[in-house]
Design a protein around this motif. Structure first.
Motif, PDB file in Angstrom:
ATOM      1  N   UNK A 184       0.846  -1.383  -0.038  1.00  0.00           N
ATOM      2  CA  UNK A 184       0.126   0.091   0.013  1.00  0.00           C
ATOM      3  C   UNK A 184       0.858   1.212  -0.066  1.00  0.00           C
ATOM      4  N   UNK A 185       2.087   1.381   0.926  1.00  0.00           N
ATOM      5  CA  UNK A 185       2.724   2.377   0.870  1.00  0.00           C
ATOM      6  C   UNK A 185       3.507   2.583  -0.505  1.00  0.00           C
ATOM      7  N   UNK A 186       4.149   1.600  -1.131  1.00  0.00           N
ATOM      8  CA  UNK A 186       4.754   1.730  -2.462  1.00  0.00           C
ATOM      9  C   UNK A 186       3.849   2.239  -3.550  1.00  0.00           C
ATOM     10  N   UNK A 187       2.705   1.589  -3.584  1.00  0.00           N
ATOM     11  CA  UNK A 187       1.687   2.269  -4.515  1.00  0.00           C
ATOM     12  C   UNK A 187       1.478   3.600  -4.543  1.00  0.00           C
ATOM     13  N   UNK A 188       1.671   4.248  -3.585  1.00  0.00           N
ATOM     14  CA  UNK A 188       1.343   5.667  -3.499  1.00  0.00           C
ATOM     15  C   UNK A 188       2.944   6.628  -3.301  1.00  0.00           C
ATOM     16  N   UNK A 191       9.135   5.566  -4.373  1.00  0.00           N
ATOM     17  CA  UNK A 191      10.462   5.571  -3.684  1.00  0.00           C
ATOM     18  C   UNK A 191      10.889   4.474  -2.856  1.00  0.00           C
ATOM     19  N   UNK A 192       9.744   4.072  -1.848  1.00  0.00           N
ATOM     20  CA  UNK A 192       9.641   2.966  -0.859  1.00  0.00           C
ATOM     21  C   UNK A 192      10.107   1.525  -1.445  1.00  0.00           C
ATOM     22  N   UNK A 193       9.826   1.257  -2.816  1.00  0.00           N
ATOM     23  CA  UNK A 193       9.976   0.183  -3.213  1.00  0.00           C
ATOM     24  C   UNK A 193      11.614  -0.414  -2.976  1.00  0.00           C
ATOM     25  N   UNK A 194      12.484   0.428  -2.322  1.00  0.00           N
ATOM     26  CA  UNK A 194      13.562  -0.201  -1.981  1.00  0.00           C
ATOM     27  C   UNK A 194      13.606  -1.134  -0.821  1.00  0.00           C
ATOM     28  N   UNK A 195      12.298  -0.922  -0.041  1.00  0.00           N
ATOM     29  CA  UNK A 195      12.050  -1.695   1.023  1.00  0.00           C
ATOM     30  C   UNK A 195      11.852  -3.108   0.714  1.00  0.00           C
ATOM     31  N   UNK A 196      11.013  -3.444  -0.142  1.00  0.00           N
ATOM     32  CA  UNK A 196      10.666  -4.786  -0.565  1.00  0.00           C
ATOM     33  C   UNK A 196      11.890  -5.464  -1.462  1.00  0.00           C
ATOM     34  N   UNK A 206       8.790 -13.636   1.832  1.00  0.00           N
ATOM     35  CA  UNK A 206       7.459 -13.431   1.846  1.00  0.00           C
ATOM     36  C   UNK A 206       6.875 -11.987   1.758  1.00  0.00           C
ATOM     37  N   UNK A 207       7.428 -11.053   2.811  1.00  0.00           N
ATOM     38  CA  UNK A 207       6.890  -9.782   2.774  1.00  0.00           C
ATOM     39  C   UNK A 207       7.164  -9.042   1.518  1.00  0.00           C
ATOM     40  N   UNK A 208       8.336  -9.548   0.933  1.00  0.00           N
ATOM     41  CA  UNK A 208       8.794  -8.829  -0.287  1.00  0.00           C
ATOM     42  C   UNK A 208       7.768  -9.147  -1.390  1.00  0.00           C
ATOM     43  N   UNK A 209       7.484 -10.207  -1.621  1.00  0.00           N
ATOM     44  CA  UNK A 209       6.811 -10.810  -2.777  1.00  0.00           C
ATOM     45  C   UNK A 209       5.262 -10.493  -2.629  1.00  0.00           C
ATOM     46  N   UNK A 210       4.777 -10.417  -1.236  1.00  0.00           N
ATOM     47  CA  UNK A 210       3.442  -9.860  -1.055  1.00  0.00           C
ATOM     48  C   UNK A 210       3.409  -8.077  -1.180  1.00  0.00           C
ATOM     49  N   UNK A 211       4.266  -7.646  -0.829  1.00  0.00           N
ATOM     50  CA  UNK A 211       4.298  -6.121  -1.216  1.00  0.00           C
ATOM     51  C   UNK A 211       4.437  -6.062  -2.651  1.00  0.00           C
ATOM     52  N   UNK A 212       5.052  -6.614  -3.367  1.00  0.00           N
ATOM     53  CA  UNK A 212       5.108  -6.064  -4.900  1.00  0.00           C
ATOM     54  C   UNK A 212       3.999  -6.659  -5.703  1.00  0.00           C
ATOM     55  N   UNK A 213       3.383  -7.838  -5.090  1.00  0.00           N
ATOM     56  CA  UNK A 213       2.061  -8.078  -5.703  1.00  0.00           C
ATOM     57  C   UNK A 213       1.090  -7.168  -5.320  1.00  0.00           C
ATOM     58  N   UNK A 214       0.911  -6.890  -4.130  1.00  0.00           N
ATOM     59  CA  UNK A 214      -0.025  -5.676  -3.916  1.00  0.00           C
ATOM     60  C   UNK A 214       0.144  -4.443  -4.445  1.00  0.00           C
ATOM     61  N   UNK A 215       1.379  -4.024  -4.868  1.00  0.00           N
ATOM     62  CA  UNK A 215       1.487  -2.665  -5.401  1.00  0.00           C
ATOM     63  C   UNK A 215       1.238  -2.954  -6.842  1.00  0.00           C
ATOM     64  N   UNK A 216       1.512  -4.018  -7.496  1.00  0.00           N
ATOM     65  CA  UNK A 216       1.141  -4.188  -8.862  1.00  0.00           C
ATOM     66  C   UNK A 216      -0.620  -4.285  -9.262  1.00  0.00           C
TER      67      UNK A 216
END
Length: 386
Positions: A184-188, A191-196, A206-216
Motif C-alpha cells: 500500500x505504501x509503495x503504491x502511493x 521510492x519506498x520500493x527499496x524496502x521490498x 514473503x513480505x517482499x513478494x506480497x508487497x510487490x504483488x499488492x503494489x502491482x
C-alpha cells in the motif's frame, strides 16, 4: 535516551539531552500551531483536488490548473506544484471533491491527525515506558514533517501509519500483513520500493513478494480505467520535475548536490548507496528489522525528492535506536520548523548548503549511525560464534 540512565556522566548527559529535546519540542509546537490554525489556503491539497477533477473530466491529472495548483515563489526559486503521486491517486483524489474544498481540507486535516496519533501510539506501546512516554510523544508531535504535512494538506500520515504497522508486523513475524502494508505504501510512494527489494535480497522473501504483488494489483486499476496514457503523463512529469530538487526541505542526496551546484554527484551518491545496500543485503543476510532500517532511510536519501515530510517514516528507526547519541542530534534537528529553514532562501550558497540543508545533514548523520550500529551487531555476532 533513557531518562533513568543513572548518575554517571553519560547518564547525566543523556538526561540533559532529553530535557533539551523536550524544551525544543515544546517551543516548536507553540511556534507551529498558529501556522496551522490560520486560514492559509489549500496548498498541496489544492493540487490533489485539481488532479481528481481533471481525471473525472477526462483531462490530464498531472497538468497545472490555477488557482488550485499551488505556485511557490521564494527568492531565487519559483515552481508550480502539481500532483506527483502515481496514477492511482487520480482515482482516490476524486473523493476529496465530494464536498466544498475548504470543508474537504478540514476533514482531511482530521484524518491526517487521527492517523498520526494512531501511529505514534503504536510506537509508544512498543518502544517506551515511564517518563519516556511523555518525552517521545512530545517530540513526535513537534516534528517539522508532521506540521508541514498538516499545513500543506499532504497525504503522508495515513501512509506513515501503514509503514509502522508493517514494521511492527515484521517484528512479530507476520509477513503477510507486513507485505500488504508495504505494498500500500509503495503504491502511493514508489521510492519506498527499496524496502521490498532489500528484503528480497536479504532472504526475507514473503513480505517482499506480497508487497510487490499488492503494489502491482493497485497499479493495474488506473491502467484499466484510464489506459496507459496516464502512466506516460505521470512519468513525463516526474522526469521533468528536477528543478524542485534544490528546494531547502528536500533532504535527499539530490537536494544536497543541487544546492551545491553539482547535481550529478547526487545521482552518483544515490546509486552508490543503493548498490552498496543491495550487496550488503545479499551477502550478509541481515535480520528483517536491520534491513528495514536501511531501506527506509535509503528510500529518502536516494530519492530525487526526499521531502522533510518523509522523515516521519523514520520514526520506528529513530525509536529503535533512541538510546544512541546520534539519535539525539538527529531527533533534535528534525524538530526545527520548516519556516526557519525556508528563511535561508536567498542566502549565499554556502549558507543554503549548511544551515539551510540541516535536514539533509541530519539524515547523513543517521546513515553513519546505522552503519556503526550494524558494525557493532556484526562484531557481536562474530564474537558469539567464536
Amino acid at each position: 535516551m533513557k531518562l533513568s540512565a543513572g548518575r554517571s556522566p553519560l547518564g547525566l548527559l543523556y538526561f540533559a539531552a532529553a530535557i533539551g529535546i523536550a524544551l525544543l519540542s515544546a517551543w516548536a509546537i507553540r511556534a507551529e500551531f498558529p501556522r496551522i490554525a490560520s486560514d492559509h489556503g489549500l496548498w498541496d491539497f489544492g493540487a490533489f483536488l485539481a488532479s481528481g477533477r481533471a481525471a473525472a473530466a477526462e483531462l490530464d491529472p498531472y497538468g497545472i490548473y490555477p488557482p488550485l495548483t499551488p505556485h511557490v515563489i521564494f527568492p531565487g526559486f519559483e515552481s508550480w506544484n502539481p500532483n506527483l503521486n502515481p496514477p492511482i491517486s487520480a482515482l482516490l483524489f476524486q473523493v476529496l471533491d465530494l464536498v466544498e474544498p475548504t470543508l474537504s481540507f478540514r476533514i482531511w486535516l482530521a484524518v491526517s491527525i487521527a492517523s498520526y496519533v494512531a501511529a505514534v501510539i503504536l510506537l509508544l506501546r512498543r518502544y517506551s515506558s515511564g517518563l519516556e512516554v511523555g518525552l517521545i510523544a512530545t517530540w513526535a508531535f513537534a516534528l517539522a514533517g508532521f506540521w508541514d504535512t498538516l499545513y500543506l494538506g499532504q497525504i503522508y500520515t495515513p501512509l506513515v501509519l501503514a509503514c509502522i504497522i508493517a514494521w511492527l508486523r515484521l517484528e512479530k513475524g507476520d509477513h503477510l500483513v507486513a507485505g500488504i502494508m508495504i505494498g500500500l505504501l509503495i503504491s502511493m510512494k514508489p521510492n519506498f520500493a527499496v524496502w521490498p527489494v532489500l528484503l528480497f535480497l536479504a532472504g526475507h522473501r514473503t513480505p517482499s513478494v506480497v508487497a510487490i504483488a499488492t503494489a502491482v494489483v493497485i497499479a493495474a486499476v488506473p491502467l484499466v480505467i484510464f489506459g496507459p496514457g496516464i502512466y506516460l503523463d505521470w512519468l513525463h512529469l516526474v522526469a521533468t520535475d528536477g528543478g524542485r530538487a534544490v528546494f531547502l526541505t528536500n533532504a535527499s542526496f539530490a537536494g544536497l548536490a543541487a544546492r551545491a551546484g553539482i547535481p550529478a554527484v547526487g545521482t552518483a551518491l544515490a546509486v552508490a548507496l543503493l548498490l552498496s545496500l543491495a550487496a550488503w543485503a545479499f551477502f550478509r543476510r541481515p535480520p528483517v528489522i536491520v534491513v528495514s532500517e536501511f531501506a527506509l532511510l535509503a528510500s529518502l536519501q536516494a530519492s530525487p525528492l526526499g521531502w522533510i515530510h518523509y522523515t516521519l517514516f523514520l520514526l520506528p528507526v529513530l525509536l529503535h535506536h533512541w538510546q544512541r547519541p546520534w539519535t539525539c542530534v538527529t531527533a533534535a534537528v528534525l524538530v526545527i520548523p520548516v519556516p526557519v529553514i525556508l528563511g535561508y532562501f536567498g542566502a549565499p550558497r554556502l549558507a543554503q548548503l549548511g544551515a539551510g540543508s540541516v535536514y539533509a545533514w541530519a539524515l547523513v548523520l543517521l546513515l553513519i549511525g546505522l552503519i556503526d550500529a550494524e558494525r557493532e551487531r556484526q562484531s557481536a555476532a562474530h564474537a558469539f560464534l567464536r
